[in-house]
Design a protein around this motif. Sequence first.
Motif, PDB file in Angstrom:
ATOM      1  N   GLY A 211     -47.681 -82.558  -9.556  1.00 17.10           N
ATOM      2  CA  GLY A 211     -46.127 -82.176  -9.406  1.00 17.10           C
ATOM      3  C   GLY A 211     -46.384 -80.982  -8.419  1.00 17.10           C
ATOM      4  N   ARG A 212     -45.426 -79.979  -8.661  1.00 21.20           N
ATOM      5  CA  ARG A 212     -45.490 -78.788  -8.141  1.00 21.20           C
ATOM      6  C   ARG A 212     -46.656 -77.957  -8.026  1.00 21.20           C
ATOM      7  NH1 ARG A 212     -43.426 -73.786  -9.547  1.00 21.20           N
ATOM      8  NH2 ARG A 212     -42.503 -74.894 -11.360  1.00 21.20           N
ATOM      9  N   LEU A 213     -47.374 -77.504  -7.028  1.00 23.16           N
ATOM     10  CA  LEU A 213     -48.571 -76.808  -6.991  1.00 23.16           C
ATOM     11  C   LEU A 213     -48.520 -75.560  -6.561  1.00 23.16           C
ATOM     12  CD1 LEU A 213     -50.915 -79.622  -5.632  1.00 23.16           C
ATOM     13  CD2 LEU A 213     -50.593 -78.832  -7.816  1.00 23.16           C
ATOM     14  N   PRO A 214     -49.221 -74.451  -6.914  1.00 20.19           N
ATOM     15  CA  PRO A 214     -49.207 -73.161  -6.280  1.00 20.19           C
ATOM     16  C   PRO A 214     -49.352 -72.868  -4.948  1.00 20.19           C
ATOM     17  CG  PRO A 214     -51.085 -73.561  -7.689  1.00 20.19           C
ATOM     18  CD  PRO A 214     -50.425 -74.736  -7.703  1.00 20.19           C
ATOM     19  N   ALA A 215     -48.681 -72.014  -4.455  1.00 24.63           N
ATOM     20  CA  ALA A 215     -48.879 -71.619  -2.956  1.00 24.63           C
ATOM     21  C   ALA A 215     -50.340 -71.166  -3.035  1.00 24.63           C
ATOM     22  CB  ALA A 215     -47.911 -70.723  -2.399  1.00 24.63           C
ATOM     23  N   PRO A 216     -50.933 -71.542  -1.894  1.00 23.71           N
ATOM     24  CA  PRO A 216     -52.470 -70.898  -1.564  1.00 23.71           C
ATOM     25  C   PRO A 216     -52.087 -69.537  -1.006  1.00 23.71           C
ATOM     26  CG  PRO A 216     -51.778 -72.516   0.063  1.00 23.71           C
ATOM     27  CD  PRO A 216     -50.812 -72.649  -0.786  1.00 23.71           C
ATOM     28  N   PHE A 217     -53.453 -68.781  -1.037  1.00 23.64           N
ATOM     29  CA  PHE A 217     -53.374 -67.552  -0.275  1.00 23.64           C
ATOM     30  C   PHE A 217     -53.051 -67.474   1.121  1.00 23.64           C
ATOM     31  CE2 PHE A 217     -55.226 -63.638   1.467  1.00 23.64           C
ATOM     32  CZ  PHE A 217     -54.794 -62.572   0.213  1.00 23.64           C
ATOM     33  N   ALA A 218     -51.852 -66.845   1.645  1.00 20.72           N
ATOM     34  CA  ALA A 218     -51.588 -66.820   3.046  1.00 20.72           C
ATOM     35  C   ALA A 218     -50.979 -65.545   3.362  1.00 20.72           C
ATOM     36  CB  ALA A 218     -50.377 -68.088   3.081  1.00 20.72           C
ATOM     37  N   ARG A 219     -50.320 -65.743   4.519  1.00 19.42           N
ATOM     38  CA  ARG A 219     -49.718 -64.286   5.044  1.00 19.42           C
ATOM     39  C   ARG A 219     -49.050 -63.721   4.221  1.00 19.42           C
ATOM     40  NH1 ARG A 219     -48.017 -66.485  11.379  1.00 19.42           N
ATOM     41  NH2 ARG A 219     -50.270 -66.875  12.028  1.00 19.42           N
ATOM     42  N   PHE A 220     -48.383 -64.337   3.460  1.00 14.87           N
ATOM     43  CA  PHE A 220     -47.403 -63.589   2.515  1.00 14.87           C
ATOM     44  C   PHE A 220     -48.104 -62.812   1.503  1.00 14.87           C
ATOM     45  CE2 PHE A 220     -44.967 -63.296  -1.789  1.00 14.87           C
ATOM     46  CZ  PHE A 220     -44.108 -62.457  -1.257  1.00 14.87           C
ATOM     47  N   ASP A 221     -49.120 -63.294   0.937  1.00 12.14           N
ATOM     48  CA  ASP A 221     -50.079 -62.545  -0.037  1.00 12.14           C
ATOM     49  C   ASP A 221     -50.703 -61.269   0.939  1.00 12.14           C
ATOM     50  OD1 ASP A 221     -50.456 -64.528  -2.254  1.00 12.14           O
ATOM     51  OD2 ASP A 221     -50.438 -65.848  -0.611  1.00 12.14           O
ATOM     52  N   ILE A 222     -51.215 -61.531   1.917  1.00 11.15           N
ATOM     53  CA  ILE A 222     -51.530 -60.545   2.938  1.00 11.15           C
ATOM     54  C   ILE A 222     -50.455 -59.382   3.114  1.00 11.15           C
ATOM     55  CG2 ILE A 222     -52.454 -59.785   5.131  1.00 11.15           C
ATOM     56  CD1 ILE A 222     -53.631 -62.642   5.248  1.00 11.15           C
ATOM     57  N   LEU A 223     -49.215 -59.886   3.241  1.00  5.00           N
ATOM     58  CA  LEU A 223     -48.189 -58.752   3.450  1.00  5.00           C
ATOM     59  C   LEU A 223     -48.130 -58.025   1.973  1.00  5.00           C
ATOM     60  CD1 LEU A 223     -45.704 -57.730   4.833  1.00  5.00           C
ATOM     61  CD2 LEU A 223     -44.529 -59.435   3.946  1.00  5.00           C
ATOM     62  N   VAL A 224     -48.031 -58.885   0.985  1.00  5.69           N
ATOM     63  CA  VAL A 224     -47.826 -57.933  -0.418  1.00  5.69           C
ATOM     64  C   VAL A 224     -48.991 -57.141  -0.641  1.00  5.69           C
ATOM     65  CG1 VAL A 224     -47.665 -58.388  -2.824  1.00  5.69           C
ATOM     66  CG2 VAL A 224     -46.658 -60.055  -1.272  1.00  5.69           C
ATOM     67  N   VAL A 225     -50.264 -57.419  -0.293  1.00  4.46           N
ATOM     68  CA  VAL A 225     -51.335 -56.872  -0.636  1.00  4.46           C
ATOM     69  C   VAL A 225     -51.401 -55.471   0.447  1.00  4.46           C
ATOM     70  CG1 VAL A 225     -53.803 -56.523  -0.432  1.00  4.46           C
ATOM     71  CG2 VAL A 225     -52.845 -58.319  -1.520  1.00  4.46           C
ATOM     72  N   ALA A 226     -50.873 -55.738   1.474  1.00  2.00           N
ATOM     73  CA  ALA A 226     -50.994 -54.279   2.451  1.00  2.00           C
ATOM     74  C   ALA A 226     -49.735 -53.373   2.207  1.00  2.00           C
ATOM     75  CB  ALA A 226     -50.535 -55.088   3.885  1.00  2.00           C
ATOM     76  N   ILE A 227     -48.552 -54.004   1.565  1.00  2.00           N
ATOM     77  CA  ILE A 227     -47.670 -53.094   1.299  1.00  2.00           C
ATOM     78  C   ILE A 227     -47.989 -52.300   0.053  1.00  2.00           C
ATOM     79  CG2 ILE A 227     -45.110 -52.952   0.212  1.00  2.00           C
ATOM     80  CD1 ILE A 227     -44.498 -55.181   2.394  1.00  2.00           C
ATOM     81  N   SER A 228     -48.618 -52.970  -0.886  1.00  2.00           N
ATOM     82  CA  SER A 228     -49.272 -52.443  -2.153  1.00  2.00           C
ATOM     83  C   SER A 228     -49.939 -51.333  -2.124  1.00  2.00           C
ATOM     84  CB  SER A 228     -49.960 -53.571  -3.125  1.00  2.00           C
ATOM     85  OG  SER A 228     -48.888 -54.532  -3.659  1.00  2.00           O
ATOM     86  N   VAL A 229     -50.947 -51.546  -0.956  1.00  2.00           N
ATOM     87  CA  VAL A 229     -51.796 -50.307  -0.546  1.00  2.00           C
ATOM     88  C   VAL A 229     -51.153 -49.183  -0.234  1.00  2.00           C
ATOM     89  CG1 VAL A 229     -53.744 -49.734   1.040  1.00  2.00           C
ATOM     90  CG2 VAL A 229     -53.759 -52.042   0.103  1.00  2.00           C
ATOM     91  N   LEU A 230     -50.154 -49.394   0.652  1.00  2.00           N
ATOM     92  CA  LEU A 230     -49.401 -48.139   0.921  1.00  2.00           C
ATOM     93  C   LEU A 230     -48.471 -47.647  -0.015  1.00  2.00           C
ATOM     94  CD1 LEU A 230     -47.851 -49.733   4.816  1.00  2.00           C
ATOM     95  CD2 LEU A 230     -49.941 -48.103   4.157  1.00  2.00           C
TER      96      LEU A 230
END
Length: 394
Positions: A211-230
């Motif tokens: 059924g529904r599967l998790p979203a793979p690591f993508a640009r959204f994850d990069i954005l979240v990680v970058a904002i988290s660093v800041l």
Amino acid sequence: MTSVPRLRSYDGWQLLSNGFRPFFLLGSIYAGLAILVWLPVFMGELTLTTTFAPRDWHVHEMLYGYLPAVITGFLFTAIPNWTGRLPIQGGPLLGIVALWLAGRVCVCVTFSAETGWLAAMLVDASFLLLVAAAAAREIVAGRKWSNLNIVVLILVLFVGNFAFHLEAHFNGTADTSIRIGIAVVVMLISLIGGRIIPSFTRNWLARENPGRLPAPFARFDILVVAISVLVLGLWVIWPDGAAVGYALVLAGCLHVIRLCRWAGDRTWRERLVLILHVGYAFVPIGFLLNAASAFGMVPAGAGIHAWMAGAAGVMTLAVMSRATLGHTGQKLIASASTQAIFAAVIVAALARICAVVEPAHSVPLLDLAAFAWAAAYVEFAISFGPVLISYDKR
């Protein structure tokens, strides 16, 4: 983490055949025992021969003591899978383990009043530097350049540990260096969790619950990680005030969205996967509680313990359990004792957060948190110890 594709012939002590074995075992034992020591120290019933203030000893041994051991065990086991190279084992691994032990009790931190603060700092801090050097060598040799970001975080953790000793000695107590270490731990969970949680979830769902599967690591994850660093960088420098509060709210909401994209609600039947989602949930909870603290709504310790007792505590036990089972040829099934371990550490995390939020009931909540934490980690050592020191079933 999957099984290492190839191993050199190794006839020595099985505990030293791979990095996860000694560091998961010793790290879990130390995490449990250190809390049992801390409780009477906190109550004023026990005095340690350390140059650190009592609170700083507790924080240091959780943040720069047990956690680096678990992180090292994970890295030394994961890197051969990333690079295809042979794992560190035998004598070299024993030397690194011995250095970690020396930093804990044999020479330094716990007895630093006897050995001196400078010797404690040099021996204790050198462990993370050695781990970073070993990891960098393997990653560079395997040409897996994208994994060097983990080495950078280990080096920042080393800097934080070094600064902790300096702060504690010259200022009487540590402050900024504590937030540096916490920020690194949150980023490690964000990076590593962002890879393994959707991967393990996808594998199980595709096999057991289509059924529904998790979203793979993508640009959204990069954005979240970058904002988290800041945001975490801002929090390290300036933990209070409206500006950092709003930034923490933004980061917390982004992590909530990220977690929701991983289909954790569909993994209730697989406890080894579900616990990873539960552990990661404490990351946004920590951001939001620290935001509330920045606005003066709750004490500062609530968000810090959500990250440390919650995210770090739950995720380390989740990863150690799964990695130990997978790398020793066991079935990837959460036994009754393993589920009890998970339940205990969740209770510990929630009780510790509530002890900060409800100071009127802090004493019984602290007792509950301490004993539940110790029970979780000691039970891990008891349940998984025989597997960690024995030969694989493969």
